[in-house]
Structures are given as C-alpha cells and as structure tokens.
Design an enzyme around this catalytic site. Structure first.
Site, PDB file in Angstrom:
ATOM      1  N   TYR A 132      -0.388 -10.416  -1.100  1.00 22.54           N
ATOM      2  CA  TYR A 132       0.723  -9.880  -0.304  1.00 22.54           C
ATOM      3  C   TYR A 132       0.727 -10.478   1.096  1.00 22.54           C
ATOM      4  O   TYR A 132      -0.315 -10.907   1.585  1.00 22.54           O
ATOM      5  CB  TYR A 132       0.650  -8.347  -0.219  1.00 22.54           C
ATOM      6  CG  TYR A 132      -0.575  -7.821   0.488  1.00 22.54           C
ATOM      7  CD1 TYR A 132      -0.600  -7.654   1.860  1.00 22.54           C
ATOM      8  CD2 TYR A 132      -1.708  -7.480  -0.234  1.00 22.54           C
ATOM      9  CE1 TYR A 132      -1.719  -7.180   2.513  1.00 22.54           C
ATOM     10  CE2 TYR A 132      -2.847  -7.007   0.399  1.00 22.54           C
ATOM     11  CZ  TYR A 132      -2.842  -6.853   1.772  1.00 22.54           C
ATOM     12  OH  TYR A 132      -3.961  -6.396   2.416  1.00 22.54           O
ATOM     13  N   HIS A 148     -10.198  -3.120  -1.623  1.00 25.28           N
ATOM     14  CA  HIS A 148     -11.078  -2.775  -0.499  1.00 25.28           C
ATOM     15  C   HIS A 148     -12.115  -1.738  -0.931  1.00 25.28           C
ATOM     16  O   HIS A 148     -11.791  -0.818  -1.708  1.00 25.28           O
ATOM     17  CB  HIS A 148     -10.269  -2.121   0.629  1.00 25.28           C
ATOM     18  CG  HIS A 148      -9.325  -3.037   1.327  1.00 25.28           C
ATOM     19  ND1 HIS A 148      -9.666  -3.722   2.460  1.00 25.28           N
ATOM     20  CD2 HIS A 148      -8.033  -3.360   1.068  1.00 25.28           C
ATOM     21  CE1 HIS A 148      -8.620  -4.427   2.888  1.00 25.28           C
ATOM     22  NE2 HIS A 148      -7.622  -4.227   2.042  1.00 25.28           N
ATOM     23  N   TYR A 152       0.858  -1.188   0.000  1.00 27.76           N
ATOM     24  CA  TYR A 152       0.000   0.000   0.000  1.00 27.76           C
ATOM     25  C   TYR A 152       0.896   1.240   0.000  1.00 27.76           C
ATOM     26  O   TYR A 152       2.065   1.171   0.410  1.00 27.76           O
ATOM     27  CB  TYR A 152      -0.894   0.007   1.246  1.00 27.76           C
ATOM     28  CG  TYR A 152      -1.988  -1.041   1.193  1.00 27.76           C
ATOM     29  CD1 TYR A 152      -3.233  -0.753   0.651  1.00 27.76           C
ATOM     30  CD2 TYR A 152      -1.767  -2.331   1.667  1.00 27.76           C
ATOM     31  CE1 TYR A 152      -4.237  -1.717   0.597  1.00 27.76           C
ATOM     32  CE2 TYR A 152      -2.761  -3.299   1.616  1.00 27.76           C
ATOM     33  CZ  TYR A 152      -3.994  -2.983   1.074  1.00 27.76           C
ATOM     34  OH  TYR A 152      -4.979  -3.938   1.011  1.00 27.76           O
TER      35      TYR A 152
END
Ligand code: BEZ
Ligand code: FE
Length: 293
Positions: free
Chosen positions: A191, A217, A157
């Site tokens: 991940y 998400h 991220y």
C-alpha cells in the site's frame, strides 16, 4: 557578540551553550548547530530556498492531527526512523530484528484465543500464521503476547477505511504452553503511505514512489524479555527492495506458502503441511538485562 562573520558565527553560537546546564541537551544542541551550519555552508541556500524549506516544515506541522503525524512520516521517508531504530535495537545473537512501528498501531486490540481469526469481514485470500516464540537459545516462551495489526486486501487499515469494522485485522494472541502461536488472517496488501500532505509532495518532487511492501506488524513481548516491534514481509513482493520507509530486513521476509507449493523449496522452519496459505515464522526474544543476571 557583534559583527559576527561567515567564518566565526558557528563557533560563537556553540560557545553560547556554555550557559546551558543539562549536559545531554548541550551535547545534542552543539551537534545539531554544527550539522545545521555545515549543511548551510555546503548547500548555500538562497533566501527563497530557505523560506521554501521553512514553509515546508510549517506545512508538515499543520498537517499533524491526533490521527496523522506528518513529522513521523517525514522521518520515516528520509530513513531517519530506521536509523534511530537500528541504533536503539542493535541485534544480539539470534534475536529477531526490529522494524518501525508505523502510524497505525492501536494499543487496544482485542484479546483473542490461539487459532482465532483477526479478520472480522472474512474478505480476502485467507492465511494462517504460526510459529514459535523463544529466547535466543530457542527455549520456548509460554504466555508471550503477540500484538498484531495489518491492512485489509485493499491496502487500508481499519482506521483509514469506514467500510471496515472497528479493530478489523488487529488482535492480541498469547503463545501456548509450548511457546507456539497461531492465528488466522487474510493476505495483506502492499500500500502507499499517505501522499495527500507535504511529505507526499516531497516524494513526488524527488521521483520516489510511496509504496510499502505487504507486511504484518507485530509487537512481541514477554515478562523478562525485551519487547520487539517488528514486521513480517512476504517473499516476492514487488516493493521489498524499494520500501518507501526503508523498513525491510532479509530476516523479516517470510515465505508465503500456497497449498500447491513444492515443500522442498521451503526453508526448514517454513513447511507446507496443510491446504491453506500459510506463513511459519519464529520470533526470538532477548532477555532484559535484569533477567540475565
Ligand atoms: C506502516 O507500516 O504502517 C507505515 C510505516 C511508516 C510510515 C507509514 C506507514
Ligand atoms: Fe503498516
């Protein structure tokens, strides 16, 4: 309260809750004490093992910072987060199923237009995501907000990766007048959750891998409807059946349509219509109780 024994200790501790006024606190603590004592009676830890457990919990606390919540990671990897989620979001009719928020949500994602890209770097295997936001009877919801975040193709991220621009692969998109949403992005990657702390040590001691299947998400919200926190997964991912945080549900696994795909293989809501990697997914929101009356 003297000379307590292995036999009567649990009962005596619970009886002490008679002094506690708050009824919910009393119920929670009574159940917690019962379960904790039952666990100890079953396992019969040695003094060293008990100290080891306390050291582990201490390390979990010490690993926590404003950016890192090791207790949530422990809850996630022991299935507790998904159990809390299941209890608090029991599925109603056709409403979209929920999944865990995870630690990488940022409330301040940029507001984008229909069709915009959330991929600032333009690196990776491009992907278009589109669909409908509707109520449980499939009536379109105009102006619903989709708050979206995902990893880059390296499985990181933006907050974990200095090389990514701030707010890369995050955005808020509104549905159009027909209740439809559309954004462009990059194929997310599977991940590992962070393993450099006590939870990582716990996973390796248990022989459990730390990987999560690739996902995007979403928090989907609209006035008069219950907001839904969820994730879309990609059919064929090798970790769908062994997600480190137990968050995969069949209804959240979307077909990843490649341009060369045979469209007859796809479900009716997932059709290959362009020369573009694509996910088609419809979200169904449940009205809040007030809106129902
Ligand atoms: C995530 O999806 O971002 C996530 C969820 C739970 C633990 C770690 C990561
Ligand atoms: Fe995630």
């Amino acid at each position: 309260m003297r000379d307590l024994t292995e036999e009567n200790l649990t009962e005596v501790v619970i009886r002490k809750l008679g002094d506690t006024d708050d009824p919910r606190l009393k119920q929670v603590m009574s159940s917690l004490i019962q379960s904790l004592h039952a666990f100890i009676r079953e396992v019969e830890p040695t003094q060293d093992e008990w100290l080891e457990a306390i050291k582990f919990l201490t390390e979990v606390g010490q690993k926590c910072t404003d950016e890192r919540q090791e207790f949530i990671l422990m809850s996630d990897t022991l299935g507790a987060s998904m159990l809390i989620d299941a209890i608090n979001n029991r599925k109603v009719d056709d409403a979209t199923e929920s999944s865990v928020l995870g630690p990488y949500y940022r409330a301040s994602a940029p507001e984008l237009e229909y069709g915009d890209s959330i991929n600032i770097t333009n690196e990776g295997d491009s992907l278009e995501v589109r669909g409908l936001v509707s109520d449980q009877y499939h009536n379109p919801i105009k102006g619903a907000i989709l708050d979206i975040w995902q990893t880059a193709p390296n499985g990181l991220y933006d907050v974990q990766d200095d090389k990514q621009p701030d707010m890369n692969l995050r955005g808020k998109i509104l549905t159009n007048r027909d209740g439809r949403y559309f954004f462009r992005t990059v194929r997310p990657a599977s991940y590992p959750i962070p393993t450099d702390g006590p939870v990582g040590k716990m996973l390796s001691a248990l022989g459990w891998h730390p990987n999560r299947p690739a996902h995007i998400h979403f928090i989907v919200s609209a006035k008069g409807y219950k907001p839904i926190t969820t994730q879309l997964f990609i059919e064929g991912d090798p970790y769908l059946d062994s997600d480190a945080v137990f968050a995969v549900k069949n209804s959240l696994v979307a077909n990843f349509i490649r341009p060369e795909s045979d469209s007859s293989q796809n479900t009716p809501s997932n059709s290959a219509s362009t020369l573009q990697n694509e996910i088609n997914y419809d979200f169904h929101l449940e009205p809040t109780p007030r809106a129902q009356s």
